[in-house]
Design a protein around this motif. Structure first.
Motif, PDB file in Angstrom:
ATOM      1  N   VAL A 736      72.956 -37.595   9.262  1.00 27.59           N
ATOM      2  CA  VAL A 736      74.413 -38.346   9.775  1.00 27.59           C
ATOM      3  C   VAL A 736      75.508 -37.507  10.257  1.00 27.59           C
ATOM      4  CG1 VAL A 736      75.937 -40.071   9.085  1.00 27.59           C
ATOM      5  CG2 VAL A 736      73.613 -40.187   8.082  1.00 27.59           C
ATOM      6  N   ALA A 737      75.640 -36.170   9.360  1.00 23.26           N
ATOM      7  CA  ALA A 737      76.585 -35.472   9.697  1.00 23.26           C
ATOM      8  C   ALA A 737      77.962 -35.864   9.687  1.00 23.26           C
ATOM      9  CB  ALA A 737      76.295 -34.676  11.157  1.00 23.26           C
ATOM     10  N   PRO A 738      78.526 -36.744   9.073  1.00 25.65           N
ATOM     11  CA  PRO A 738      79.997 -37.502   9.387  1.00 25.65           C
ATOM     12  C   PRO A 738      80.968 -36.737   9.145  1.00 25.65           C
ATOM     13  CG  PRO A 738      79.161 -37.769   7.036  1.00 25.65           C
ATOM     14  CD  PRO A 738      77.881 -37.279   7.725  1.00 25.65           C
ATOM     15  N   ARG A 739      82.104 -36.723   9.739  1.00 30.83           N
ATOM     16  CA  ARG A 739      83.306 -36.339   9.713  1.00 30.83           C
ATOM     17  C   ARG A 739      84.065 -36.797   8.404  1.00 30.83           C
ATOM     18  NH1 ARG A 739      88.711 -35.552  13.491  1.00 30.83           N
ATOM     19  NH2 ARG A 739      90.128 -34.631  11.941  1.00 30.83           N
ATOM     20  N   TRP A 740      83.928 -38.102   8.195  1.00 27.79           N
ATOM     21  CA  TRP A 740      84.440 -38.652   6.790  1.00 27.79           C
ATOM     22  C   TRP A 740      83.525 -39.425   6.312  1.00 27.79           C
ATOM     23  CZ3 TRP A 740      86.745 -39.345  11.887  1.00 27.79           C
ATOM     24  CH2 TRP A 740      88.098 -38.729  12.205  1.00 27.79           C
ATOM     25  N   ALA A 741      83.583 -39.505   5.013  1.00 34.53           N
ATOM     26  CA  ALA A 741      82.656 -40.454   4.159  1.00 34.53           C
ATOM     27  C   ALA A 741      83.680 -41.202   3.338  1.00 34.53           C
ATOM     28  CB  ALA A 741      81.810 -39.542   3.323  1.00 34.53           C
ATOM     29  N   PHE A 742      83.484 -42.417   3.130  1.00 31.72           N
ATOM     30  CA  PHE A 742      84.424 -43.194   2.525  1.00 31.72           C
ATOM     31  C   PHE A 742      83.559 -43.779   1.240  1.00 31.72           C
ATOM     32  CE2 PHE A 742      87.243 -46.631   1.269  1.00 31.72           C
ATOM     33  CZ  PHE A 742      88.463 -45.957   1.513  1.00 31.72           C
ATOM     34  N   VAL A 743      84.133 -43.802  -0.097  1.00 30.18           N
ATOM     35  CA  VAL A 743      83.674 -44.577  -1.135  1.00 30.18           C
ATOM     36  C   VAL A 743      84.437 -45.721  -1.581  1.00 30.18           C
ATOM     37  CG1 VAL A 743      82.910 -44.199  -3.726  1.00 30.18           C
ATOM     38  CG2 VAL A 743      82.921 -42.412  -2.027  1.00 30.18           C
ATOM     39  N   VAL A 758      77.046 -36.075  -6.528  1.00 30.37           N
ATOM     40  CA  VAL A 758      77.090 -36.526  -5.375  1.00 30.37           C
ATOM     41  C   VAL A 758      78.345 -35.941  -4.461  1.00 30.37           C
ATOM     42  CG1 VAL A 758      77.480 -38.712  -3.762  1.00 30.37           C
ATOM     43  CG2 VAL A 758      75.905 -38.528  -5.897  1.00 30.37           C
ATOM     44  N   LEU A 759      79.559 -35.795  -5.012  1.00 29.67           N
ATOM     45  CA  LEU A 759      80.676 -35.196  -4.402  1.00 29.67           C
ATOM     46  C   LEU A 759      80.392 -33.805  -4.069  1.00 29.67           C
ATOM     47  CD1 LEU A 759      83.677 -36.370  -6.624  1.00 29.67           C
ATOM     48  CD2 LEU A 759      83.187 -36.989  -4.090  1.00 29.67           C
ATOM     49  N   ALA A 760      79.697 -33.181  -4.837  1.00 28.83           N
ATOM     50  CA  ALA A 760      79.475 -31.624  -4.766  1.00 28.83           C
ATOM     51  C   ALA A 760      78.573 -31.594  -3.308  1.00 28.83           C
ATOM     52  CB  ALA A 760      78.778 -31.088  -5.987  1.00 28.83           C
ATOM     53  N   ARG A 761      77.567 -32.365  -3.107  1.00 25.23           N
ATOM     54  CA  ARG A 761      76.753 -32.495  -1.668  1.00 25.23           C
ATOM     55  C   ARG A 761      77.576 -32.544  -0.689  1.00 25.23           C
ATOM     56  NH1 ARG A 761      72.760 -35.079  -5.197  1.00 25.23           N
ATOM     57  NH2 ARG A 761      73.139 -37.190  -4.351  1.00 25.23           N
ATOM     58  N   TYR A 762      78.551 -33.704  -0.683  1.00 21.63           N
ATOM     59  CA  TYR A 762      79.332 -33.757   0.245  1.00 21.63           C
ATOM     60  C   TYR A 762      80.146 -32.471   0.790  1.00 21.63           C
ATOM     61  CZ  TYR A 762      78.083 -38.774   0.877  1.00 21.63           C
ATOM     62  OH  TYR A 762      77.557 -39.792   1.176  1.00 21.63           O
ATOM     63  N   GLN A 763      80.719 -32.086  -0.442  1.00 23.47           N
ATOM     64  CA  GLN A 763      81.630 -30.951  -0.206  1.00 23.47           C
ATOM     65  C   GLN A 763      80.996 -29.590   0.257  1.00 23.47           C
ATOM     66  OE1 GLN A 763      83.462 -30.625  -4.012  1.00 23.47           O
ATOM     67  NE2 GLN A 763      84.732 -32.683  -3.483  1.00 23.47           N
ATOM     68  N   GLN A 765      78.758 -29.589   2.531  1.00 20.46           N
ATOM     69  CA  GLN A 765      78.545 -29.945   3.917  1.00 20.46           C
ATOM     70  C   GLN A 765      79.742 -30.024   4.800  1.00 20.46           C
ATOM     71  OE1 GLN A 765      75.154 -32.242   5.214  1.00 20.46           O
ATOM     72  NE2 GLN A 765      74.055 -31.905   3.382  1.00 20.46           N
ATOM     73  N   GLY A 766      80.877 -29.717   3.854  1.00 16.45           N
ATOM     74  CA  GLY A 766      82.267 -29.743   4.739  1.00 16.45           C
ATOM     75  C   GLY A 766      82.590 -31.252   5.119  1.00 16.45           C
ATOM     76  N   ILE A 767      82.113 -32.216   4.526  1.00 19.36           N
ATOM     77  CA  ILE A 767      82.332 -33.511   4.825  1.00 19.36           C
ATOM     78  C   ILE A 767      83.689 -34.166   3.862  1.00 19.36           C
ATOM     79  CG2 ILE A 767      81.647 -35.967   4.800  1.00 19.36           C
ATOM     80  CD1 ILE A 767      78.780 -34.829   4.812  1.00 19.36           C
ATOM     81  N   GLU A 768      84.579 -34.683   4.807  1.00 24.80           N
ATOM     82  CA  GLU A 768      85.935 -34.936   3.980  1.00 24.80           C
ATOM     83  C   GLU A 768      85.473 -36.483   3.337  1.00 24.80           C
ATOM     84  OE1 GLU A 768      90.439 -36.475   4.676  1.00 24.80           O
ATOM     85  OE2 GLU A 768      89.133 -35.387   6.462  1.00 24.80           O
ATOM     86  N   VAL A 769      85.860 -36.426   2.000  1.00 26.29           N
ATOM     87  CA  VAL A 769      85.435 -37.746   1.162  1.00 26.29           C
ATOM     88  C   VAL A 769      86.845 -38.428   0.600  1.00 26.29           C
ATOM     89  CG1 VAL A 769      84.226 -38.598  -1.035  1.00 26.29           C
ATOM     90  CG2 VAL A 769      83.247 -36.567   0.231  1.00 26.29           C
ATOM     91  N   LEU A 770      86.773 -39.786   1.142  1.00 31.78           N
ATOM     92  CA  LEU A 770      87.974 -40.555   0.735  1.00 31.78           C
ATOM     93  C   LEU A 770      87.547 -41.552  -0.272  1.00 31.78           C
ATOM     94  CD1 LEU A 770      89.107 -41.023   4.423  1.00 31.78           C
ATOM     95  CD2 LEU A 770      90.259 -39.472   2.616  1.00 31.78           C
ATOM     96  N   THR A 771      88.128 -42.120  -1.206  1.00 30.43           N
ATOM     97  CA  THR A 771      87.823 -43.267  -2.012  1.00 30.43           C
ATOM     98  C   THR A 771      88.973 -44.357  -1.882  1.00 30.43           C
ATOM     99  OG1 THR A 771      89.117 -42.507  -3.884  1.00 30.43           O
ATOM    100  CG2 THR A 771      86.926 -41.328  -3.710  1.00 30.43           C
ATOM    101  N   SER A 772      88.604 -45.525  -2.240  1.00 29.88           N
ATOM    102  CA  SER A 772      89.571 -46.443  -2.088  1.00 29.88           C
ATOM    103  C   SER A 772      90.598 -46.708  -3.214  1.00 29.88           C
ATOM    104  CB  SER A 772      88.842 -47.940  -2.099  1.00 29.88           C
ATOM    105  OG  SER A 772      87.891 -48.135  -3.315  1.00 29.88           O
ATOM    106  N   LEU A 805      90.578 -34.648  -4.846  1.00 28.84           N
ATOM    107  CA  LEU A 805      89.271 -35.023  -5.300  1.00 28.84           C
ATOM    108  C   LEU A 805      88.250 -33.959  -4.902  1.00 28.84           C
ATOM    109  CD1 LEU A 805      87.745 -37.532  -6.142  1.00 28.84           C
ATOM    110  CD2 LEU A 805      86.957 -38.174  -3.927  1.00 28.84           C
ATOM    111  N   THR A 806      87.690 -33.568  -6.084  1.00 31.22           N
ATOM    112  CA  THR A 806      86.760 -32.494  -6.084  1.00 31.22           C
ATOM    113  C   THR A 806      85.344 -32.900  -7.029  1.00 31.22           C
ATOM    114  OG1 THR A 806      87.419 -31.110  -8.223  1.00 31.22           O
ATOM    115  CG2 THR A 806      88.463 -30.866  -6.107  1.00 31.22           C
ATOM    116  N   ALA A 807      84.505 -32.006  -7.051  1.00 31.39           N
ATOM    117  CA  ALA A 807      83.482 -31.956  -7.799  1.00 31.39           C
ATOM    118  C   ALA A 807      83.483 -32.313  -9.181  1.00 31.39           C
ATOM    119  CB  ALA A 807      82.113 -31.299  -7.350  1.00 31.39           C
TER     120      ALA A 807
END
Length: 830
Positions: A736-743, A758-763, A765-772, A805-807
């Motif tokens: 998928v290689a997203p720039r943003w991933a939203f939880v 899961v957060l560690a996997r996103y981080q 790969q340099g994917i910015e994770v946002l949570t509601s 937000l970190t792992a």
């Protein structure tokens, strides 16, 4: 005639009073409170302005002095309110004590409201006044400093019986799990965190299983004890639970006793302001008491010679309002109204015959000195506007002599109130009741002068409750008849700020005694507010609005002329769901009057909990899902279809493609998560968003294997299964290689989403994770470089602040008790 000599000075008091209110409004817009250096600068500027104003005043230059003093008053209001906000903010629950057991002693300080939690678990919601707190499960543990006022819920958990009967005023020992104030944040949505902040409720929480011990009952002389006794007696006497709840709300201020269906009826017919102890309601009660006492007093010439009837009647009205406000629980709207009426009565008794707008301004200053955050509440402005309209039309009523003249004056007052409050209703609630005038013509006199007095007098003569019940039943029949009219309520999108300002000015011009040409101009000024044109994406582009709905999924996709809702959020309990509480109000505010497609990814209740409300709340052209045959949601009038691989369509140049499940999966008996409908939305320029439901690792692997290189690539990824450790495999993230991933997950949800691994996997790969929980609702457009978090865009100083937000750290620590996520949605005013 001393008041006449003071008239010029009195008129120029209006500018400082307006400055005070503007200073408080300015603070309401601040994302942070002032620092120490800011306070010093504010105080110096205020002192200089006050000195300049005093100097001009001594020179009898009233207008320049009023301008200087208005600026000084604005800075004074801003500074003192900021300092008081600092004190209140300092009472917040320490972050280290979120989710840990604490033992507290204190009193139940509100009428407990019966509620149903997740899966129908019975429980109570109530406010708690703290006396002592201990850092553990026993009184031998260390003492702990916690906020003095708490918003609590007590649910039955597991095989536990329903919680014990709670009564206001009782002392309890409770074992709690607490959290800091946190609410859902959506565009044009209700600000739960401000609602809690204004009331001084600086933490919320739940009672642990078997964690309560009653220490003592409420004292016999306690007003709260009387109110509890009366509520129980009323519920026994009036057999219809709906009617009993309305009478309890009118007499005891127990708004939570009114059912959701009844609140819906009152909103459609425009009489909801009468069915709670609001500012207008208390004012009408005070004016009725004032009129009755004045009429009785004038029957005795001796009493009139000793004490003038108008003075006695005025203070009788104030005392009646105070007694009513205390008896109904001393709620914040009632408090504001009592201070307003007290100020107006005092000004009149002192012989200060100032113009009524100035009197109202002074009353508003007094109210906001006591409660500086009142200016952030719709009820404050509606109450003062209603009183202003009644005052403005008072001369016509005073001239009325016979019953015909009184009837004409009453009809005129109702017309003025309806037209005058319409722009404010649109501003705060984005809807107008078309049958408002007809409904209130009967509801105002019946509720204010018949039902409410009978409900109150029923405390002395319980038989009067039956009479109030009979009158209420007739009124409800009338309201239901009006609500059944076509287009009984007019729902409008939120207008731009400039249109709102023009609309308020136009509404004022319509009700003022002015020439017809000026009134026509007022109608013209109101038109942009009545027919706004909400912005939409251009052809070939789309907008993604990921709603903040707690623990669940709900995403709105809009193109230039179409809209799709992907999942409908969770059910918060048998009486509330995300469709009713969040998604429908959000879509109405955005100007959406239909859905072209509702896609339900799979059957889990956190994805379909609000679907029934959405389907009944606005027209839906199509329903796509992986629901099994026979599911209740498929039995409605909307034609359903299965979501299957290969389904493609195009709206306004934007491509939609279903990537999962396969046709064969429906016959394999897979669990519901594995059947999640996966939707890819792609703009004409090639920017995509991937919506994945609760897809898990095996289905992710199958999707990657079946897709061509780059077929899954998307700028935005809705994180599968809310960030559960069962999903978001490395291979899937690479594809998928997203720039943003939203939880989309609830604050401190009991599942621990998103999982640290899961957060560690996103981080990685340099994917910015946002949570509601940290972002609120997130809005992203395919033609814009970045998305917008609601919490960042509309940040205010009282809002919860997220940590990075970190792992290794984040807001995913589980709360561990059923229903904990419901703390995001307390029992709010309807």
């Amino acid at each position: 005639m001393p008041h006449q000599a003071l008239q010029p000075q009195a008129i120029h008091l209006a500018l400082p009073a307006l400055g005070w209110l503007l200073g408080l409004l300015a603070l309401q817009q601040c994302p942070r409170l002032p620092e120490s250096a800011d306070y010093a600068g504010l105080l110096l500027a205020m002192a200089w302005l006050a000195a300049m104003g005093w100097r001009r005043l001594r020179a009898r230059a009233f207008t320049p002095s009023a301008l200087y003093l208005a600026l000084a008053a604005a800075l004074l209001a801003f500074t003192q309110a900021a300092w008081r906000a600092e004190l209140r903010m300092s009472e917040a629950l320490p972050e280290a004590w979120e989710g840990r057991d604490v033992l507290v002693l204190g009193r139940v300080s509100s009428l407990p409201s019966p509620v149903l939690g997740m899966f129908g678990a019975p429980g109570w919601r109530f406010e708690f006044e703290l006396e002592e707190a201990f850092a553990g499960a026993s009184r031998q543990d260390d003492a702990l400093v916690l906020p003095q006022r708490l918003a609590l819920a007590w649910y039955a958990q597991g095989d536990e019986a329903a919680p014990p009967q709670l009564r206001a005023g009782e002392r309890w020992q409770l074992l709690l799990r607490l959290k800091r104030p946190h609410g859902l944040m959506n565009p044009h949505g209700f600000d739960t965190e401000f609602w809690l902040f204004e009331r001084g409720l600086r933490a919320s929480g739940v009672v642990r299983p078997s964690g309560g011990l009653r220490l003592s009952r409420a004292p016999w002389w306690s007003l709260n004890a009387w109110r509890s006794d009366l509520r129980e007696a009323l519920l026994r006497q009036v057999r219809n639970p709906s009617h009993a709840g309305i009478l309890a709300a009118l007499s005891l201020g127990d708004q939570a006793a009114i059912s959701a269906a009844d609140w819906g009826l009152f909103r459609v017919t425009g009489v909801s302001h009468l069915l709670s102890v609001s500012g207008l309601h208390v004012t009408m009660f005070a004016w009725a008491a004032q009129g009755l006492v004045g009429w009785l007093w004038r029957r005795s010439a001796r009493l009139c010679l000793r004490w003038p009837a108008p003075n006695i009647a005025r203070w009788a009205g104030v005392l009646a309002a105070l007694a009513y406000a205390l008896f109904s629980g001393w709620g914040v709207p009632a408090q504001r109204t009592v201070w307003m009426l007290l100020t107006l009565a005092l000004l009149r008794s002192l012989g200060l015959r100032w113009p009524w707008p100035l009197c109202l301004l002074i009353a508003a200053v007094v109210v906001t000195v006591i409660d500086p955050w009142a200016v952030g509440q719709a009820g404050f402005w509606l109450s003062f506007a209603a009183v202003a309209l009644l005052m403005a039309s008072g001369t016509q009523q005073e001239r009325a002599a016979g019953w015909r003249e009184h009837l004409r004056a009453g009809l005129r007052n109702q017309w003025i109130a309806t037209c005058g409050l319409a722009p404010l209703s649109l501003l705060f609630f984005q809807q107008l009741s078309v049958v408002d005038l007809l409904a209130n013509l009967l509801a105002i006199p019946l509720i204010s002068f018949v039902v409410t007095p009978l409900a109150l007098l029923g405390a002395l003569l319980p038989g009067l409750w039956q009479l109030a019940d009979a009158v209420l039943a007739l009124l409800l029949l009338y309201l239901r008849w009006l609500a059944a009219w076509p287009l009984a309520v007019w729902q409008l999108p939120v207008a731009p700020s400039w249109a709102q300002a023009l609309g308020l000015l136009g509404g004022l011009m319509l009700v003022m005694p002015s020439p017809l040409r000026l009134r026509a101009l007022g109608l013209g000024l109101a038109l942009p507010m009545l027919w706004p044109a909400p912005p939409r994406p251009p052809p070939g582009e789309f907008e993604l609005l990921v709603a903040d709905i707690g623990q669940g999924t709900g995403v709105l996709v809009r193109t230039s002329a179409h809209q799709l809702l992907y999942d409908s959020g969770p059910s918060y309990g048998p009486e509330a769901n995300a469709g009713q509480r969040v998604l429908l109000p959000l879509m109405f505010a955005l100007g959406l009057n239909r859905l072209d497609l509702l896609m339900l990814s799979h059957r889990d209740s956190d994805h379909t909990g609000g679907a029934a409300s959405v389907l009944s709340g606005l027209p839906v052209a199509g329903l796509s899902s992986s629901l099994e045959d026979g599911h209740p949601l498929l039995a409605g009038p909307v034609p359903p279809r299965r979501c299957e691989v290969g389904q493609r369509w195009q709206w306004d140049g934007v491509r939609f493609e279903v990537l999962h499940p396969q046709v064969a999966h429906y016959a394999q008996g897979l669990k519901s998560n594995a059947m999640s409908c996966v939707l890819r939305v792609t703009s004409a320029a090639g920017r995509s968003a991937l919506l994945t439901g609760d897809l898990e690792a095996p289905q992710e692997a199958d999707l990657v294997q079946r897709s061509n290189a780059g077929a899954l690539r998307s700028a935005v990824l809705l994180v599968p299964h809310h960030g559960s450790k069962t999903s978001s495999t490395d291979a899937f993230l690479v594809a998928v290689a997203p720039r943003w991933a939203f939880v989309q997950a609830g604050y401190r949800n009991r599942f621990g989403h998103p999982a640290p691994a899961v957060l560690a996997r996103y981080q990685a790969q340099g994917i910015e994770v946002l949570t509601s929980a940290a972002c609120g609702a997130w809005r992203w457009r395919s033609d814009a470089p970045d998305g917008q978090c609601q919490r960042a865009q509309f940040k205010r100083y009282w809002h919860w602040q997220a940590r990075p937000l970190t792992a290794l750290q984040g807001p995913w620590q589980p709360a561990l008790e059923a229903g904990a996520e419901l703390g995001d949605l307390p029992s709010l005013p309807q």
